[in-house]
Scaffold this active site. Structure first.
Site, PDB file in Angstrom:
ATOM      1  N   GLY A 158       0.823  -1.198   0.000  1.00 20.29           N
ATOM      2  CA  GLY A 158       0.000   0.000   0.000  1.00 20.29           C
ATOM      3  C   GLY A 158       0.858   1.249   0.000  1.00 20.29           C
ATOM      4  CD  GLU A 175       5.005   4.049   7.174  1.00 22.49           C
ATOM      5  OE1 GLU A 175       5.674   3.853   8.207  1.00 22.49           O
ATOM      6  OE2 GLU A 175       4.228   3.198   6.711  1.00 22.49           O
TER       7      GLU A 175
END
Length: 277
Positions: A46, A257
């Protein structure tokens, strides 16, 4: 995935498969591939996996990467891949494109010392994503974020801070949600940066400052006038460089992230990375 790999190898494409055992191993695997002479590194996963590969390729951003990037969309939302127009429901075709398509130069966004190529989001939404317990995510799926959002909404307070644009006076204000887009899509297909282009040398900054009852209706109107200085709820800029400063730590999400910061300096590396699509 095995069928897709077999398919492209059957077309005479030399493709090696490497599986990092953990997050820390991803940069090492990329660097080892380049050291062995790889001309293209394909990120299978992803947006978070793509981000890890991009950071390994770009490094400090002082030199153009030796290898180009291919995208093999194996994530849940695949926002960056959808933004590229890849046929995400056909893995064989996606892998063939990742291996054989001519690489086009795209911009790379920088947030402090980290790179991103899709979207950096910050504020309330990123906080929900980062703080939802893993067990709840597995049990409820996407509904976990909604539930955590409802719980947190009772104590929802905007983040106060300022936007610093070179050559302009600081812009003071409050933020519930912000998105910095090198590409358009985030959060499972939401167009958070509608005017973003991958090769224009600009980052699109969208800031939502209010979530009260009437603000949602106002927000829907202001989406039609993105860059109007008269907007009250949504402000939108296209900039090559700017800094966000906030009074307390804010959750940010760089291409999936998570991190927390009180200050992020954003800039662009124009047409720095070749991407196959």
């Amino acid at each position: 995935v095995k069928e897709a790999v077999k398919y492209v190898r059957g077309k005479g494409i030399s493709l090696d498969v490497r599986i990092p055992w953990n997050k820390k191993a991803k940069p090492r695997v990329v660097k080892e591939a380049i050291a062995r002479g790889a001309k293209r590194v394909i990120a299978g996963g992803g947006d978070g996996t793509i981000n890890a590969v991009v950071n390994a390729l770009v490094g400090k951003g002082k030199k153009a990467p030796k290898a180009t990037l291919g995208v093999f969309p194996l994530g849940t939302a695949n926002d960056f891949a959808h933004g590229l127009g890849l046929p995400c429901d056909d893995l064989k075709q996606c892998l063939e494109i990742a291996c054989t398509a001519e690489a086009k130069p795209i911009d790379v966004g920088r947030a402090n010392k980290r790179s991103f190529i899709n979207v950096t989001s910050g504020g309330f939404g990123a906080e929900i994503t980062a703080t939802t317990p893993v067990g709840m995510k597995k049990a409820l799926g996407g509904g976990a974020y909604t539930l955590m959002g409802l719980i947190k909404a009772f104590n929802l307070e905007p983040y106060k801070g300022r936007l610093l644009i070179p050559g302009q006076e600081p812009i003071e204000g409050a933020m519930l949600f912000m998105a910095v887009g090198n590409s358009r899509l985030a959060g499972g297909g939401f167009e958070v940066a509608p005017k973003a282009k991958l090769d224009d040398g600009l980052l699109d900054l969208a800031v939502v400052s209010d979530a009260s009852g009437g603000a949602l209706m106002q927000l829907s109107k202001e989406l039609e006038t993105l860059e109007s200085p008269d907007n009250k709820v949504l402000r939108y800029w296209q900039l090559p460089e700017f800094t966000i400063e906030v009074q307390r730590e804010v959750h940010f999400n760089l291409d999936g992230e998570p991190t927390t910061e009180t200050k992020l300096h954003f800039s662009v590396l124009p047409k720095h990375l070749g991407v196959a699509f």
